[in-house]
Motif scaffolding. Structure first.
Motif, PDB file in Angstrom:
ATOM      1  N   ALA A   1      10.000  10.774 -10.561  1.00 25.73           N
ATOM      2  CA  ALA A   1       8.915   9.858 -10.911  1.00 25.73           C
ATOM      3  C   ALA A   1       8.415   9.169  -9.656  1.00 25.73           C
ATOM      4  O   ALA A   1       9.132   9.060  -8.670  1.00 25.73           O
ATOM      5  CB  ALA A   1       9.397   8.807 -11.915  1.00 25.73           C
ATOM      6  N   ALA A   2       7.170   8.721  -9.711  1.00 26.45           N
ATOM      7  CA  ALA A   2       6.598   7.986  -8.589  1.00 26.45           C
ATOM      8  C   ALA A   2       5.526   7.040  -9.083  1.00 26.45           C
ATOM      9  O   ALA A   2       4.907   7.259 -10.124  1.00 26.45           O
ATOM     10  CB  ALA A   2       6.017   8.931  -7.545  1.00 26.45           C
ATOM     11  N   SER A   3       5.320   5.991  -8.296  1.00 25.95           N
ATOM     12  CA  SER A   3       4.262   5.020  -8.565  1.00 25.95           C
ATOM     13  C   SER A   3       3.463   4.851  -7.288  1.00 25.95           C
ATOM     14  O   SER A   3       4.035   4.631  -6.225  1.00 25.95           O
ATOM     15  CB  SER A   3       4.866   3.678  -8.986  1.00 25.95           C
ATOM     16  N   ILE A   4       2.159   4.969  -7.394  1.00 29.93           N
ATOM     17  CA  ILE A   4       1.299   4.869  -6.222  1.00 29.93           C
ATOM     18  C   ILE A   4       0.104   3.992  -6.535  1.00 29.93           C
ATOM     19  O   ILE A   4      -0.447   4.035  -7.633  1.00 29.93           O
ATOM     20  CB  ILE A   4       0.853   6.267  -5.736  1.00 29.93           C
TER      21      ILE A   4
ATOM     22  N   SER B   1       8.577   1.466 -12.592  1.00 31.38           N
ATOM     23  CA  SER B   1       7.807   0.229 -12.467  1.00 31.38           C
ATOM     24  C   SER B   1       8.126  -0.427 -11.140  1.00 31.38           C
ATOM     25  O   SER B   1       9.157  -0.149 -10.529  1.00 31.38           O
ATOM     26  CB  SER B   1       8.121  -0.727 -13.623  1.00 31.38           C
ATOM     27  N   ARG B   2       7.226  -1.290 -10.712  1.00 37.12           N
ATOM     28  CA  ARG B   2       7.408  -1.966  -9.431  1.00 37.12           C
ATOM     29  C   ARG B   2       7.216  -3.456  -9.603  1.00 37.12           C
ATOM     30  O   ARG B   2       6.339  -3.901 -10.324  1.00 37.12           O
ATOM     31  CB  ARG B   2       6.407  -1.440  -8.393  1.00 37.12           C
ATOM     32  N   ASP B   3       8.079  -4.210  -8.933  1.00 35.02           N
ATOM     33  CA  ASP B   3       7.920  -5.652  -8.827  1.00 35.02           C
ATOM     34  C   ASP B   3       7.511  -5.918  -7.379  1.00 35.02           C
ATOM     35  O   ASP B   3       8.358  -5.911  -6.485  1.00 35.02           O
ATOM     36  CB  ASP B   3       9.219  -6.367  -9.186  1.00 35.02           C
ATOM     37  N   ILE B   4       6.209  -6.113  -7.177  1.00 26.58           N
ATOM     38  CA  ILE B   4       5.697  -6.274  -5.821  1.00 26.58           C
ATOM     39  C   ILE B   4       6.316  -7.487  -5.139  1.00 26.58           C
ATOM     40  O   ILE B   4       6.686  -7.433  -3.957  1.00 26.58           O
ATOM     41  CB  ILE B   4       4.163  -6.377  -5.828  1.00 26.58           C
ATOM     42  N   ALA B   5       6.465  -8.576  -5.878  1.00 31.18           N
ATOM     43  CA  ALA B   5       6.998  -9.809  -5.288  1.00 31.18           C
ATOM     44  C   ALA B   5       8.421  -9.620  -4.790  1.00 31.18           C
ATOM     45  O   ALA B   5       8.838 -10.220  -3.802  1.00 31.18           O
ATOM     46  CB  ALA B   5       6.932 -10.945  -6.300  1.00 31.18           C
ATOM     47  N   LYS B   6       9.181  -8.778  -5.464  1.00 31.90           N
ATOM     48  CA  LYS B   6      10.576  -8.541  -5.088  1.00 31.90           C
ATOM     49  C   LYS B   6      10.746  -7.294  -4.236  1.00 31.90           C
ATOM     50  O   LYS B   6      11.872  -6.941  -3.876  1.00 31.90           O
ATOM     51  CB  LYS B   6      11.450  -8.432  -6.339  1.00 31.90           C
TER      52      LYS B   6
ATOM     53  N   ASN C   1       0.800  -1.226   0.000  1.00 27.99           N
ATOM     54  CA  ASN C   1       0.000   0.000   0.000  1.00 27.99           C
ATOM     55  C   ASN C   1       0.825   1.265   0.000  1.00 27.99           C
ATOM     56  O   ASN C   1       0.281   2.344  -0.059  1.00 27.99           O
ATOM     57  CB  ASN C   1      -0.928   0.024   1.228  1.00 27.99           C
ATOM     58  N   PHE C   2       2.127   1.146   0.044  1.00 27.09           N
ATOM     59  CA  PHE C   2       2.912   2.379   0.070  1.00 27.09           C
ATOM     60  C   PHE C   2       3.274   2.782  -1.358  1.00 27.09           C
ATOM     61  O   PHE C   2       3.137   2.020  -2.299  1.00 27.09           O
ATOM     62  CB  PHE C   2       4.167   2.230   0.923  1.00 27.09           C
ATOM     63  N   PHE C   3       3.688   3.996  -1.491  1.00 29.14           N
ATOM     64  CA  PHE C   3       4.094   4.486  -2.800  1.00 29.14           C
ATOM     65  C   PHE C   3       5.592   4.690  -2.809  1.00 29.14           C
ATOM     66  O   PHE C   3       6.219   4.851  -1.765  1.00 29.14           O
ATOM     67  CB  PHE C   3       3.347   5.774  -3.170  1.00 29.14           C
ATOM     68  N   MET C   4       6.153   4.646  -3.972  1.00 32.26           N
ATOM     69  CA  MET C   4       7.596   4.786  -4.098  1.00 32.26           C
ATOM     70  C   MET C   4       7.922   5.787  -5.187  1.00 32.26           C
ATOM     71  O   MET C   4       7.190   5.907  -6.170  1.00 32.26           O
ATOM     72  CB  MET C   4       8.257   3.445  -4.393  1.00 32.26           C
ATOM     73  N   GLY C   5       8.999   6.476  -4.993  1.00 31.53           N
ATOM     74  CA  GLY C   5       9.369   7.498  -5.946  1.00 31.53           C
ATOM     75  C   GLY C   5      10.869   7.611  -6.128  1.00 31.53           C
ATOM     76  O   GLY C   5      11.652   7.028  -5.372  1.00 31.53           O
ATOM     77  N   TRP C   6      11.242   8.343  -7.153  1.00 29.27           N
ATOM     78  CA  TRP C   6      12.637   8.658  -7.441  1.00 29.27           C
ATOM     79  C   TRP C   6      12.779  10.177  -7.477  1.00 29.27           C
ATOM     80  O   TRP C   6      11.946  10.882  -8.059  1.00 29.27           O
ATOM     81  CB  TRP C   6      13.060   8.084  -8.789  1.00 29.27           C
TER      82      TRP C   6
ATOM     83  N   VAL D   1      22.653  12.839  -8.510  1.00 29.39           N
ATOM     84  CA  VAL D   1      22.519  11.707  -7.606  1.00 29.39           C
ATOM     85  C   VAL D   1      21.031  11.371  -7.528  1.00 29.39           C
ATOM     86  O   VAL D   1      20.212  12.251  -7.282  1.00 29.39           O
ATOM     87  CB  VAL D   1      23.071  12.025  -6.209  1.00 29.39           C
ATOM     88  N   TYR D   2      20.709  10.113  -7.737  1.00 28.21           N
ATOM     89  CA  TYR D   2      19.321   9.666  -7.723  1.00 28.21           C
ATOM     90  C   TYR D   2      19.012   8.930  -6.421  1.00 28.21           C
ATOM     91  O   TYR D   2      19.767   8.062  -5.999  1.00 28.21           O
ATOM     92  CB  TYR D   2      19.040   8.767  -8.927  1.00 28.21           C
ATOM     93  N   TYR D   3      17.888   9.302  -5.831  1.00 29.06           N
ATOM     94  CA  TYR D   3      17.446   8.711  -4.576  1.00 29.06           C
ATOM     95  C   TYR D   3      16.086   8.046  -4.762  1.00 29.06           C
ATOM     96  O   TYR D   3      15.206   8.607  -5.422  1.00 29.06           O
ATOM     97  CB  TYR D   3      17.292   9.781  -3.500  1.00 29.06           C
ATOM     98  N   CYS D   4      15.913   6.888  -4.162  1.00 25.44           N
ATOM     99  CA  CYS D   4      14.581   6.313  -4.115  1.00 25.44           C
ATOM    100  C   CYS D   4      13.999   6.561  -2.731  1.00 25.44           C
ATOM    101  O   CYS D   4      14.735   6.747  -1.759  1.00 25.44           O
ATOM    102  CB  CYS D   4      14.582   4.829  -4.445  1.00 25.44           C
ATOM    103  N   ALA D   5      12.692   6.575  -2.663  1.00 24.36           N
ATOM    104  CA  ALA D   5      12.010   6.873  -1.414  1.00 24.36           C
ATOM    105  C   ALA D   5      10.674   6.151  -1.372  1.00 24.36           C
ATOM    106  O   ALA D   5      10.116   5.801  -2.413  1.00 24.36           O
ATOM    107  CB  ALA D   5      11.802   8.385  -1.276  1.00 24.36           C
ATOM    108  N   ALA D   6      10.184   5.946  -0.161  1.00 21.32           N
ATOM    109  CA  ALA D   6       8.895   5.273   0.024  1.00 21.32           C
ATOM    110  C   ALA D   6       8.051   6.057   1.015  1.00 21.32           C
ATOM    111  O   ALA D   6       8.565   6.641   1.968  1.00 21.32           O
ATOM    112  CB  ALA D   6       9.115   3.849   0.528  1.00 21.32           C
ATOM    113  N   GLY D   7       6.770   6.060   0.784  1.00 24.57           N
ATOM    114  CA  GLY D   7       5.841   6.739   1.676  1.00 24.57           C
ATOM    115  C   GLY D   7       4.619   5.893   1.936  1.00 24.57           C
ATOM    116  O   GLY D   7       4.336   4.944   1.192  1.00 24.57           O
ATOM    117  N   THR D   8       3.911   6.211   2.995  1.00 21.87           N
ATOM    118  CA  THR D   8       2.755   5.416   3.389  1.00 21.87           C
ATOM    119  C   THR D   8       1.448   6.195   3.341  1.00 21.87           C
ATOM    120  O   THR D   8       0.395   5.653   3.674  1.00 21.87           O
ATOM    121  CB  THR D   8       2.937   4.858   4.806  1.00 21.87           C
TER     122      THR D   8
END
Length: 131
Positions: free
Chosen positions: A48-51, A71-76, A30-35, A93-100
């Motif tokens: 970019a982000a995927s939610i 893109s997201r691989d939920i299983a991984k 249920n969380f979203f992830m972004g770059w 510099v590229y950072y990934c992040a996650a939010g709830t």
């Protein structure tokens, strides 16, 4: 959630590269992830982000529309950023992040583009695009 980004490097203009970000710990579909990316002396900027709300949405900053794909691989528990037709101005510099958070769909683009809405950040990975 712990995030580990990888895949950066030195490429030439026009090349392609894929960044990966593996999440571990208390992950949830249920969380979203972004770059985001950051260059010295400037603030971290949304890329970019995927939610996943009632539907799955991807959002991009205008400068990467049509070139980058998140893109997201939920299983991984992994999110990817496929970057094509790279330009020197993509160097950062590229950072990934996650939010709830769970914004309403009409506000999702604005919500996921703001660093303050992310709870977890990975270490950055450097991308350098030579001309």
């Amino acid at each position: 959630v712990q995030l580990q980004a990888s895949g950066g490097g030195l490429v030439q203009a026009g090349d392609s590269l894929r960044l990966s970000c593996a999440a571990s710990g208390r992950t949830s579909t249920n969380f979203f992830m972004g770059w985001f990316h950051q260059i010295p002396g400037k603030e971290r900027e949304f890329v970019a982000a995927s939610i996943r709300l009632s539907v799955v949405r991807q959002y991009y900053v205008e400068s990467v529309e049509g070139r980058f794909t998140i893109s997201r691989d939920i299983a991984k528990n992994t999110v990817y950023l496929q970057m094509n037709s790279l330009k020197p101005e993509d160097t950062a510099v590229y950072y990934c992040a996650a939010g709830t958070g769970r914004p309403i769909l009409s506000q999702a683009r604005n919500y996921v583009s703001q660093t303050r809405n992310y709870n977890s950040w990975g270490e950055g990975t450097q991308l350098t695009v030579s001309s």
